[in-house]
Motif scaffolding. Sequence first.
Motif, PDB file in Angstrom:
ATOM      1  N   PHE A  39      -3.805 -37.463  12.724  1.00 17.04           N
ATOM      2  CA  PHE A  39      -2.589 -38.149  12.274  1.00 17.04           C
ATOM      3  C   PHE A  39      -2.622 -38.396  10.767  1.00 17.04           C
ATOM      4  CE2 PHE A  39      -2.204 -39.979  16.774  1.00 17.04           C
ATOM      5  CZ  PHE A  39      -1.343 -38.970  17.169  1.00 17.04           C
ATOM      6  N   ALA A  40      -3.790 -38.649  10.207  1.00 15.85           N
ATOM      7  CA  ALA A  40      -3.900 -38.859   8.763  1.00 15.85           C
ATOM      8  C   ALA A  40      -3.622 -37.569   7.997  1.00 15.85           C
ATOM      9  CB  ALA A  40      -5.284 -39.392   8.401  1.00 15.85           C
ATOM     10  N   SER A  71       4.481 -35.818   6.811  1.00 19.67           N
ATOM     11  CA  SER A  71       5.499 -36.811   7.183  1.00 19.67           C
ATOM     12  C   SER A  71       6.498 -36.215   8.157  1.00 19.67           C
ATOM     13  CB  SER A  71       6.229 -37.302   5.943  1.00 19.67           C
ATOM     14  OG  SER A  71       5.345 -37.951   5.085  1.00 19.67           O
ATOM     15  N   SER A  72       6.894 -34.968   7.918  1.00 15.95           N
ATOM     16  CA  SER A  72       7.883 -34.337   8.797  1.00 15.95           C
ATOM     17  C   SER A  72       7.304 -34.075  10.187  1.00 15.95           C
ATOM     18  CB  SER A  72       8.417 -33.045   8.172  1.00 15.95           C
ATOM     19  OG  SER A  72       7.363 -32.146   7.919  1.00 15.95           O
ATOM     20  N   ALA A  95       9.006 -35.763  13.470  1.00 15.18           N
ATOM     21  CA  ALA A  95       9.443 -34.916  14.582  1.00 15.18           C
ATOM     22  C   ALA A  95       8.723 -35.312  15.868  1.00 15.18           C
ATOM     23  CB  ALA A  95       9.194 -33.454  14.254  1.00 15.18           C
ATOM     24  N   ALA A  96       7.424 -35.574  15.776  1.00 11.66           N
ATOM     25  CA  ALA A  96       6.652 -35.977  16.947  1.00 11.66           C
ATOM     26  C   ALA A  96       7.142 -37.316  17.484  1.00 11.66           C
ATOM     27  CB  ALA A  96       5.173 -36.059  16.589  1.00 11.66           C
ATOM     28  N   PHE A  97       7.415 -38.243  16.599  1.00  6.26           N
ATOM     29  CA  PHE A  97       7.917 -39.555  17.004  1.00  6.26           C
ATOM     30  C   PHE A  97       9.233 -39.404  17.757  1.00  6.26           C
ATOM     31  CE2 PHE A  97      10.604 -43.259  16.124  1.00  6.26           C
ATOM     32  CZ  PHE A  97       9.827 -44.266  16.660  1.00  6.26           C
ATOM     33  N   ALA A  98      10.126 -38.558  17.234  1.00  5.80           N
ATOM     34  CA  ALA A  98      11.429 -38.347  17.881  1.00  5.80           C
ATOM     35  C   ALA A  98      11.283 -37.733  19.269  1.00  5.80           C
ATOM     36  CB  ALA A  98      12.306 -37.457  17.002  1.00  5.80           C
ATOM     37  N   VAL A  99      10.274 -36.886  19.446  1.00  4.14           N
ATOM     38  CA  VAL A  99      10.096 -36.203  20.725  1.00  4.14           C
ATOM     39  C   VAL A  99       9.446 -37.104  21.774  1.00  4.14           C
ATOM     40  CG1 VAL A  99       8.789 -34.345  21.856  1.00  4.14           C
ATOM     41  CG2 VAL A  99      10.021 -33.888  19.745  1.00  4.14           C
ATOM     42  N   VAL A 100       8.437 -37.872  21.396  1.00  5.92           N
ATOM     43  CA  VAL A 100       7.648 -38.596  22.402  1.00  5.92           C
ATOM     44  C   VAL A 100       8.014 -40.058  22.576  1.00  5.92           C
ATOM     45  CG1 VAL A 100       5.682 -37.059  22.139  1.00  5.92           C
ATOM     46  CG2 VAL A 100       5.761 -39.178  20.842  1.00  5.92           C
ATOM     47  N   MET A 101       8.727 -40.648  21.649  1.00  5.31           N
ATOM     48  CA  MET A 101       9.034 -42.078  21.790  1.00  5.31           C
ATOM     49  C   MET A 101       9.959 -42.276  22.975  1.00  5.31           C
ATOM     50  SD  MET A 101       7.953 -44.735  20.612  1.00  5.31           S
ATOM     51  CE  MET A 101       8.298 -46.424  20.980  1.00  5.31           C
ATOM     52  N   VAL A 149       2.065 -33.183  20.463  1.00  3.11           N
ATOM     53  CA  VAL A 149       1.866 -33.654  19.090  1.00  3.11           C
ATOM     54  C   VAL A 149       0.581 -33.107  18.470  1.00  3.11           C
ATOM     55  CG1 VAL A 149       1.642 -35.682  17.616  1.00  3.11           C
ATOM     56  CG2 VAL A 149       3.159 -35.750  19.602  1.00  3.11           C
ATOM     57  N   LEU A 150      -0.544 -33.414  19.074  1.00  2.00           N
ATOM     58  CA  LEU A 150      -1.825 -33.100  18.450  1.00  2.00           C
ATOM     59  C   LEU A 150      -2.118 -31.604  18.382  1.00  2.00           C
ATOM     60  CD1 LEU A 150      -3.896 -36.022  19.948  1.00  2.00           C
ATOM     61  CD2 LEU A 150      -3.194 -35.741  17.577  1.00  2.00           C
TER      62      LEU A 150
END
Length: 151
Positions: free
Chosen positions: A18-19, A23-24, A28-34, A117-118
């Motif tokens: 994650f570090a 940013s993109s 994108a990951a936040f939008a998909v998994v949240m 994500v990962l």
Amino acid sequence: MQATFSKAEAHRAVVAVFAAATSSELAAAFAVVMDGSDVVELKPPETGLVMLRGRTGGDGAAFNVGEATVTRAIVRIGAAIGHSYRLGRDKPAARNAAILDALWQLPDQRERIETLVLTPIRERIAAARAQSSFEAASSRVEFFTLARESA
């Protein structure tokens, strides 16, 4: 042979991914998994400085190299506490990374975070490293010494 990692080692590896994410990628990951989970900000994203230390030759006396800007965030989702430390001042990226870390810690979300994500971020990082190694290898100069025979 499959390498086995302790839970702490696995978590350190996830935080490192994650570090290193852009940013993109995090947005994108936040939008998909949240999934609407309640996020409690324990420490909202904040920016500060850290002192970078170095050693001459890797084992000499330690000295201060300089300072770097770091943004951190700490969130809680259910019982999981997600942490994020990122170089730079990108507060949304730090918050997204902390949320993704907390989701990864939830047993029912871990496989989803790993897959969606990962894995793509790890693949992008590996490709970038391979490209960098290829570029460095293509400019490598090999030196050799010819033995001259004395007459």
